[in-house]
Write an enzyme that holds these catalytic residues in place. Structure first.
Site, PDB file in Angstrom:
ATOM      1  N   LYS A   1       0.059   4.194  -0.237  1.00  0.00           N
ATOM      2  CA  LYS A   1      -0.619   5.373   0.335  1.00  0.00           C
ATOM      3  C   LYS A   1      -0.423   6.576  -0.590  1.00  0.00           C
ATOM      4  CE  LYS A   1      -0.082   3.234   4.762  1.00  0.00           C
ATOM      5  NZ  LYS A   1      -0.194   3.324   6.190  1.00  0.00           N
TER       6      LYS A   1
ATOM      7  N   ASN B   1       0.868  -1.180   0.000  1.00  0.00           N
ATOM      8  CA  ASN B   1       0.000   0.000   0.000  1.00  0.00           C
ATOM      9  C   ASN B   1       0.905   1.230   0.000  1.00  0.00           C
ATOM     10  OD1 ASN B   1      -1.796   2.041   0.531  1.00  0.00           O
ATOM     11  ND2 ASN B   1      -2.323   1.351   2.606  1.00  0.00           N
TER      12      ASN B   1
ATOM     13  N   GLU C   1      -7.064   4.406   7.424  1.00  0.00           N
ATOM     14  CA  GLU C   1      -6.894   5.836   7.102  1.00  0.00           C
ATOM     15  C   GLU C   1      -8.113   6.369   6.349  1.00  0.00           C
ATOM     16  OE1 GLU C   1      -3.017   5.358   5.370  1.00  0.00           O
ATOM     17  OE2 GLU C   1      -2.267   4.847   7.370  1.00  0.00           O
TER      18      GLU C   1
ATOM     19  N   GLY D   1       2.811  -1.118   4.278  1.00  0.00           N
ATOM     20  CA  GLY D   1       2.821   0.295   3.907  1.00  0.00           C
ATOM     21  C   GLY D   1       4.237   0.766   3.644  1.00  0.00           C
ATOM     22  N   GLY D   2       4.844   1.362   4.665  1.00  0.00           N
ATOM     23  CA  GLY D   2       6.172   1.965   4.531  1.00  0.00           C
ATOM     24  C   GLY D   2       7.200   1.091   3.833  1.00  0.00           C
TER      25      GLY D   2
ATOM     26  N   GLY E   1       2.173   2.239  10.722  1.00  0.00           N
ATOM     27  CA  GLY E   1       3.114   3.349  10.570  1.00  0.00           C
ATOM     28  C   GLY E   1       3.774   3.783  11.868  1.00  0.00           C
TER      29      GLY E   1
ATOM     30  N   HIS F   1      -9.577   0.727   4.555  1.00  0.00           N
ATOM     31  CA  HIS F   1      -8.308   0.962   5.258  1.00  0.00           C
ATOM     32  C   HIS F   1      -8.562   1.941   6.403  1.00  0.00           C
ATOM     33  CE1 HIS F   1      -4.303   2.373   6.183  1.00  0.00           C
ATOM     34  NE2 HIS F   1      -3.869   1.246   5.654  1.00  0.00           N
TER      35      HIS F   1
ATOM     36  N   GLU G   1      -5.395  -5.213  10.438  1.00  0.00           N
ATOM     37  CA  GLU G   1      -4.378  -4.204  10.724  1.00  0.00           C
ATOM     38  C   GLU G   1      -4.752  -3.478  12.011  1.00  0.00           C
ATOM     39  OE1 GLU G   1      -2.231  -2.768   6.918  1.00  0.00           O
ATOM     40  OE2 GLU G   1      -4.118  -1.702   7.027  1.00  0.00           O
TER      41      GLU G   1
ATOM     42  N   SER H   1       3.234  -2.031  10.336  1.00  0.00           N
ATOM     43  CA  SER H   1       4.689  -2.027  10.561  1.00  0.00           C
ATOM     44  C   SER H   1       5.366  -3.357  10.228  1.00  0.00           C
ATOM     45  CB  SER H   1       5.014  -1.602  12.000  1.00  0.00           C
ATOM     46  OG  SER H   1       4.536  -0.289  12.240  1.00  0.00           O
TER      47      SER H   1
HETATM   48  P1  PGA Z   1       2.713   0.300   7.617  1.00  0.00           P
HETATM   49  O1  PGA Z   1       1.269   0.485   6.930  1.00  0.00           O
HETATM   50  O2  PGA Z   1       3.288  -0.965   7.063  1.00  0.00           O
HETATM   51  O3  PGA Z   1       3.495   1.522   7.191  1.00  0.00           O
HETATM   52  O4  PGA Z   1       2.483   0.237   9.071  1.00  0.00           O
HETATM   53  C1  PGA Z   1       0.425  -0.604   6.726  1.00  0.00           C
HETATM   54  C2  PGA Z   1      -0.866  -0.155   6.115  1.00  0.00           C
HETATM   55  O5  PGA Z   1      -1.353   0.926   6.450  1.00  0.00           O
HETATM   56  O6  PGA Z   1      -1.453  -0.852   5.270  1.00  0.00           O
END
Ligand code: PGA
Length: 248
Positions: free
Chosen positions: A11, A9, A98, A233-234, A172, A96, A166, A212
């Site tokens: 983002k 992802n 967010e 994500g990251g 994050g 998600h 999640e 994470s």
């Molecule tokens: P993250 O994000 O790996 O940066 O924690 C995961 C996500 O939001 O899908």
């Protein structure tokens, strides 16, 4: 056991040159090896065209980060599931955290979007997870049950949906749930799916863990029972990291 799915992802990150470098790097690995996991990248909507043209005809799948519940109409700034399918996407993230936080999306919105995705022929990756407050107050499983019950389409075809657990507090933040916590929630989600679809069909649904995930913790998390992949994500923004999560 189902084949693992590793979803990236992005983002609201990236650019045309970033996308071509990252996808190019990933493809040079995916196309050269017989990998045991499937990979999908979910770039921002404006980069879908670039990424799709790079990934066309390869083993890399592409997904949107969101879709509208309607097929078309006066919804400025939104993208329909039909259009995502039409341009070549195979997946779309729905619900998600967010989106739930930034755009006030409720379980019923997530259900409507996931229903639209299925109707369009996309696989929705339906995201669920508790907040830190909900975990601390001992309500994790209650929240997960509500989200699974209320976010999944009524007539969902079990072979065409993916779930992503999640924990919101792990996204994050660098914090990850312990393998025991992940096992508890994933086992619980599996049993909810069993009561809805029957054991055989439920066992074939990928349940991803997200929050994470990075190369240093991926092996441990992906070894947990009922963890069938990761939503990243990251760490999906770096070829080596994303690759190392899925291929060990
Ligand atoms: P993250 O994000 O790996 O940066 O924690 C995961 C996500 O939001 O899908």
């Amino acid at each position: 056991m189902v084949r693992k799915l590793i979803a990236g992802n992005w983002k609201m990150n990236g650019s045309v040159s970033f996308a071509s470098e990252l996808v190019g790097g990933l493809l040079s690995k995916i196309e050269q090896q017989d990998v045991s996991a499937d990979f999908v990248v979910c770039p921002p909507a404006a980069l879908l065209g670039s990424v799709l043209s790079l990934a066309k005809g390869t083993k890399l799948s592409v997904g949107g980060q969101d879709c509208h519940a309607n097929v078309s109409g006066a919804h400025t700034g939104d993208t329909s599931a039909e259009l995502l399918k039409d341009i070549g996407c195979g997946y779309v993230l729905t619900g998600h955290s967010e989106r739930r936080t930034d755009h006030g999306e409720t379980d019923s919105d997530v259900k409507a979007k996931s229903t639209a995705a299925l109707k369009a022929g996309l696989t929705p990756i339906i995201c669920i997870g508790e907040t830190e407050g909900e975990r601390v107050s001992g309500n994790t499983l209650k929240v997960i049950e509500q989200q699974v019950t209320n976010s999944l389409p009524d007539d969902a075809d079990s072979s065409a949906i993916v779930l992503a657990y999640e924990p919101v507090w792990a996204i994050g933040t660098g914090k990850t749930a312990t393998p025991d916590d992940v096992a508890e929630v994933h086992n619980f989600i599996r049993e909810l799916l069993v009561s809805r679809f029957g054991r055989e069909a439920a066992n074939k649904i990928n349940i991803l863990y997200g929050g994470s995930v990075k190369p240093s913790n991926a092996a441990e998390l992906l070894a947990v029972s009922n963890v069938d992949g990761a939503l990243v994500g990251g760490a999906s923004l770096k070829v080596e990291d994303f690759w190392a999560i899925g291929v060990r």
